[in-house]
Design a protein around this motif. Structure first.
Motif, PDB file in Angstrom:
ATOM      1  N   ASP A   1       0.821  -1.219   0.000  1.00 60.14           N
ATOM      2  CA  ASP A   1       0.000   0.000   0.000  1.00 60.14           C
ATOM      3  C   ASP A   1       0.854   1.268   0.000  1.00 60.14           C
ATOM      4  O   ASP A   1       0.381   2.330  -0.401  1.00 60.14           O
ATOM      5  N   ARG A   2       2.100   1.163   0.434  1.00 59.30           N
ATOM      6  CA  ARG A   2       2.989   2.331   0.506  1.00 59.30           C
ATOM      7  C   ARG A   2       3.837   2.532  -0.749  1.00 59.30           C
ATOM      8  O   ARG A   2       4.609   3.487  -0.817  1.00 59.30           O
TER       9      ARG A   2
ATOM     10  N   GLU B   1       4.943   3.791  -4.179  1.00 61.79           N
ATOM     11  CA  GLU B   1       4.567   5.044  -4.830  1.00 61.79           C
ATOM     12  C   GLU B   1       3.744   4.804  -6.094  1.00 61.79           C
ATOM     13  O   GLU B   1       3.878   3.768  -6.746  1.00 61.79           O
TER      14      GLU B   1
ATOM     15  N   THR C   1       6.813  -3.699   8.382  1.00 58.13           N
ATOM     16  CA  THR C   1       6.395  -3.032   7.145  1.00 58.13           C
ATOM     17  C   THR C   1       7.533  -2.170   6.611  1.00 58.13           C
ATOM     18  O   THR C   1       7.827  -2.195   5.411  1.00 58.13           O
ATOM     19  N   ARG C   2       8.202  -1.456   7.471  1.00 58.49           N
ATOM     20  CA  ARG C   2       9.320  -0.590   7.067  1.00 58.49           C
ATOM     21  C   ARG C   2      10.436  -1.402   6.407  1.00 58.49           C
ATOM     22  O   ARG C   2      11.004  -0.989   5.401  1.00 58.49           O
TER      23      ARG C   2
ATOM     24  N   VAL D   1       9.252  -2.394   2.921  1.00 61.82           N
ATOM     25  CA  VAL D   1       9.317  -1.228   2.022  1.00 61.82           C
ATOM     26  C   VAL D   1      10.764  -0.989   1.608  1.00 61.82           C
ATOM     27  O   VAL D   1      11.055  -0.736   0.428  1.00 61.82           O
TER      28      VAL D   1
END
Length: 105
Positions: A30-31, A33, A92-93, A96
């Protein structure tokens, strides 16, 4: 041409870490771009049609374009997998960051 990523979530039913890892993968996607297409797939390591070389990963495993997010190699057999992250799954980080490394080299 739109850049594409394939994010593969490998797991087996009953893996206690799979639900949290799946949630973190989906949150990471979802993160991403805008303009980057991410294809998400779930692979049941115990399914009869799963290729044998894929079955050698532990559960849960996250692959981006076929590469493990922390650079680990397949094992010799399907097993449980713990990550060094708090709670035993990638945050999550961290996911990503792995996506960004794949995209930007």
């Amino acid at each position: 041409m739109t850049p594409e990523l394939t994010v593969s979530f490998l797991y087996f039913d009953g893996c206690p870490l799979a639900p949290k890892a799946r949630d973190n993968v989906l949150a990471a996607i979802d993160r991403i771009e805008p303009g980057i297409q991410a294809h998400f797939e779930e692979v049941d390591l115990m399914a009869p049609d799963t290729p044998d070389d894929i079955k050698r990963w532990g559960s849960p495993t996250i692959l981006i374009n076929g590469e493990d997010i922390i650079g680990a190699e397949r094992g010799s057999a399907c097993s449980c997998r713990l990550y060094a992250s708090d709670g035993g799954v990638p945050t999550t980080r961290e996911i990503v960051a792995a996506i960004d490394r794949t995209r930007f080299g």
